[in-house]
Write a protein that holds these residues in place. Structure first.
Motif, PDB file in Angstrom:
ATOM      1  N   ILE A  94       0.835  -1.206   0.000  1.00  0.00           N
ATOM      2  CA  ILE A  94       0.000   0.000   0.000  1.00  0.00           C
ATOM      3  C   ILE A  94       0.869   1.255   0.000  1.00  0.00           C
ATOM      4  CG2 ILE A  94      -0.228   0.035   2.527  1.00  0.00           C
ATOM      5  CD1 ILE A  94      -3.037   1.132   2.168  1.00  0.00           C
ATOM      6  N   ALA A  95       1.997   1.206   0.699  1.00  0.00           N
ATOM      7  CA  ALA A  95       2.910   2.350   0.731  1.00  0.00           C
ATOM      8  C   ALA A  95       3.637   2.483  -0.601  1.00  0.00           C
ATOM      9  CB  ALA A  95       3.899   2.206   1.875  1.00  0.00           C
ATOM     10  N   TYR A  96       4.056   1.349  -1.178  1.00  0.00           N
ATOM     11  CA  TYR A  96       4.703   1.400  -2.491  1.00  0.00           C
ATOM     12  C   TYR A  96       3.749   1.983  -3.528  1.00  0.00           C
ATOM     13  CZ  TYR A  96       6.558   0.080  -7.005  1.00  0.00           C
ATOM     14  OH  TYR A  96       6.998   0.136  -8.304  1.00  0.00           O
ATOM     15  N   PRO A 144     -10.607  14.050   2.669  1.00  0.00           N
ATOM     16  CA  PRO A 144      -9.720  13.405   1.695  1.00  0.00           C
ATOM     17  C   PRO A 144      -8.310  13.145   2.208  1.00  0.00           C
ATOM     18  CG  PRO A 144     -11.064  15.057   0.613  1.00  0.00           C
ATOM     19  CD  PRO A 144     -11.346  15.180   2.079  1.00  0.00           C
ATOM     20  N   LEU A 145      -7.707  14.096   2.925  1.00  0.00           N
ATOM     21  CA  LEU A 145      -6.334  13.888   3.393  1.00  0.00           C
ATOM     22  C   LEU A 145      -6.263  12.745   4.394  1.00  0.00           C
ATOM     23  CD1 LEU A 145      -4.470  17.293   3.890  1.00  0.00           C
ATOM     24  CD2 LEU A 145      -4.101  15.534   2.169  1.00  0.00           C
ATOM     25  N   TYR A 146      -7.259  12.658   5.260  1.00  0.00           N
ATOM     26  CA  TYR A 146      -7.260  11.562   6.225  1.00  0.00           C
ATOM     27  C   TYR A 146      -7.418  10.223   5.502  1.00  0.00           C
ATOM     28  CZ  TYR A 146      -8.496   8.442  10.009  1.00  0.00           C
ATOM     29  OH  TYR A 146      -8.525   7.378  10.878  1.00  0.00           O
ATOM     30  N   ALA A 147      -8.326  10.169   4.519  1.00  0.00           N
ATOM     31  CA  ALA A 147      -8.527   8.932   3.760  1.00  0.00           C
ATOM     32  C   ALA A 147      -7.256   8.533   3.021  1.00  0.00           C
ATOM     33  CB  ALA A 147      -9.694   9.098   2.785  1.00  0.00           C
ATOM     34  N   ARG A 156      -5.622   4.857   3.666  1.00  0.00           N
ATOM     35  CA  ARG A 156      -5.712   3.812   2.642  1.00  0.00           C
ATOM     36  C   ARG A 156      -4.907   4.105   1.390  1.00  0.00           C
ATOM     37  NH1 ARG A 156     -10.270   4.310   5.169  1.00  0.00           N
ATOM     38  NH2 ARG A 156     -11.154   5.826   3.720  1.00  0.00           N
ATOM     39  N   GLY A 157      -4.147   5.196   1.394  1.00  0.00           N
ATOM     40  CA  GLY A 157      -3.287   5.489   0.261  1.00  0.00           C
ATOM     41  C   GLY A 157      -4.052   6.016  -0.941  1.00  0.00           C
ATOM     42  N   ALA A 203      -2.629   6.255   9.194  1.00  0.00           N
ATOM     43  CA  ALA A 203      -1.504   5.370   9.491  1.00  0.00           C
ATOM     44  C   ALA A 203      -0.323   5.580   8.554  1.00  0.00           C
ATOM     45  CB  ALA A 203      -1.977   3.910   9.418  1.00  0.00           C
ATOM     46  N   LEU A 204      -0.579   5.851   7.265  1.00  0.00           N
ATOM     47  CA  LEU A 204       0.508   5.990   6.303  1.00  0.00           C
ATOM     48  C   LEU A 204       1.290   7.288   6.486  1.00  0.00           C
ATOM     49  CD1 LEU A 204      -1.175   4.669   3.034  1.00  0.00           C
ATOM     50  CD2 LEU A 204       0.553   3.526   4.410  1.00  0.00           C
TER      51      LEU A 204
END
Length: 529
Positions: free
Chosen positions: A171-173, A311-314, A318-319, A523-524
């Motif tokens: 998800i981070a990649y 949007p920023l929180y989402a 979840r990326g 989290a990200l």
């Protein structure tokens, strides 16, 4: 280039045929005389708050038509066509304006702002638009365009991550890869303005009372001789206040932090507007941006939303799910504002952005990208135009030739995957326009206006809009499709009523709760151990 070709070889056919796209197309509703309609959003089209395919943007008179996500270009266009057919069955004599620059406009205060019912959610949408009106004026908000949503199939990410030898969660990649794409898009989006910009002219009513550098084309029409997209230039959908924002796209965290500052710090000129007058709100807040969507950009990273999320929180949770391309003018020569060849070129362009090397951006490069965008918007067909690439000047023709040559392997791979020649044909048309600016869309618009009897932008766009209405009305629409959209309209109205009935707090409480949410707690966005 080496990275791109290496990755392209590793992507199997099912990844290239699984690319996903969707369209959000804005259109003003206009009267038969070419003036903006002042009628409410037609009730037969359902609720603009909750309908999945038919809503409004800034103005009550500005439709936004939204397709589902498609892996097939022609299927996406077919759905967009069907939505247009449905709309035309419920707008009477009104037309959908085919151009990005607006029709004949009334006085600024007479342009109707979108209304979404009495719920806190609906009221917030209207107050946000009131804020846009106070900050930028209503005329600017009537500019329309076509947004192109693009994403790779999920099967692409493990392949790309292994090829890049990148560790960490997928998800981070994936989020990092989309920001990689976005950086390259911002570097090269001037090419889309050059090829597909279709707003070299404007109605004189658009700039009434404003200082501008446009020239007379005819009595009611203004233009610039080399312009490609006035919509994307300084007179278009731009903000002087936001020009001070050097938003970094080097990763999700830097992007979120730079936007969060604009969303949370008070901005004195907007504090001067005031928040409310009695029970009437003038804007949602007094920061530089009321909400994330107010940030004007040629492309946005988009997440999967849950109800009530910012949007920023989402994004932090979840990326990035897809990217939204926002710099495309409506094509006045297409009944639905975009053609299949344009969509295929966008797919190649975005694949190039994803697969090509993408070094980090810098404040200096961000400023140069903005200058390139404005210069191409205002004088992209000027053969003497020079652009800035990595601190050096070069001609638009040389840079476009180099870029289009790099698209060759992508066109070949896409044609092979789809067993067609359509991608190569789209690239050939772009190369022709790169070599001869008279083949660009903006030049074709100017030539058509020049050839018309009164040389009027409004008359040209009105004629095209009438032609498109006839073409769409002549197409068959099955009884099943009509019934399906009628049911959607009814369900959207019922959904709006449910939202209104569920409100439990006053609007001011709702507004404060929404704006006070911690946007950087996803989290990200947390520092890695």
């Amino acid at each position: 280039m080496n990275r791109m070709n290496e990755l392209l070889r590793k992507l199997p056919r099912e990844v290239l045929t699984g690319i996903r796209r969707g369209i959000e197309k804005e259109s003003l509703r206009v009267r038969p005389d070419g003036m903006l309609a002042d009628t409410p959003h037609p009730a037969a089209l359902g609720s603009a708050l909750t309908h999945p395919h038919i809503t409004t943007d800034f103005s009550e008179s500005q439709l936004e038509l939204i397709t589902a996500v498609h892996t097939d270009v022609d299927a996406c266009l077919a759905e967009l066509t069907e939505i247009h057919q449905v709309v035309y069955r419920h707008v009477g004599e009104e037309l959908l304006w085919c151009s990005s620059m607006p029709c004949g406009l009334p006085a600024d205060d007479d342009i109707p702002i979108g209304r979404y019912g009495s719920s806190n959610l609906g009221r917030a949408k209207t107050v946000y638009r009131q804020g846009l009106a106070h900050r930028y004026g209503r005329r600017m908000q009537t500019i329309s365009g076509v947004h192109y949503n693009f994403s790779m199939p999920e099967s692409a990410w493990p392949i790309l991550q292994r090829a890049d030898a990148a560790g960490g969660p997928e998800i981070a990649y994936k989020a990092g890869a989309y920001f990689h794409l976005i950086r390259n898009f911002r570097r090269h989006s001037w090419l889309l303005l050059y090829l597909f910009g279709a707003s070299p002219t404007a109605c004189r009513s658009f700039v009434a009372g404003r200082t501008h550098g446009l020239q007379d084309f005819s009595a009611g029409t203004l233009f610039l001789p080399g312009a490609t997209s006035l919509r994307m230039g300084p007179l278009g959908y731009q903000s002087d206040a936001q020009a001070s924002l050097a938003v970094s796209f080097n990763g999700l965290r830097s992007y979120a932090e730079s936007l969060n500052a604009a969303l949370t710090r008070p901005y004195p000129p907007y504090e001067a507007i005031g928040l409310r007058e009695g029970d009437d709100y003038r804007q949602l807040g007094t920061s530089l941006l009321q909400i994330e969507n107010e940030f004007y950009g040629t492309i946005r990273p988009k997440p999967r939303f849950r109800s009530g999320e910012r949007p920023l929180y989402a994004l932090g949770e979840r990326g990035v799910e897809y990217v939204e391309v926002r710099c495309m003018d409506s094509d006045p020569f297409s009944p639905v504002g975009i053609a299949a060849g344009t969509m295929r070129f966008l797919d190649m362009f975005l694949l190039h952005c994803l697969l090509h090397e993408s070094p980090p951006d810098s404040p200096g490069e961000i400023a140069a990208m903005s200058r390139n965008q404005h210069n191409v918007a205002l004088r992209g067909r000027d053969p003497n135009l020079r652009l800035i690439r990595r601190g050096e000047e070069l001609s638009l023709a040389d840079w476009s030739r180099k870029l289009l040559d790099e698209f060759g392997p992508i066109a070949a791979a896409m044609d092979e995957a789809h067993a067609c020649s359509a991608y190569g044909e789209a690239l050939a048309l772009a190369r022709a326009a790169g070599a001869d600016s008279s083949a660009t869309r903006s030049a074709r618009v100017l030539a058509a206006i020049e050839a018309s009897e009164d040389k009027s932008y409004v008359a040209f766009a009105l004629t095209q809009s009438l032609r498109h209405r006839r073409a769409l009305q002549d197409l068959p629409l099955s009884p099943q499709a009509q019934a399906r959209y009628a049911a959607m309209a009814e369900e959207s109205l019922a959904a709006q009523r449910r939202i209104e009935a569920a409100d439990e707090v006053p609007f001011e409480t709702y507004r404060q709760q929404y704006l006070s949410k911690d946007l950087l707690s996803g989290a990200l966005l947390q520092p890695q151990a």
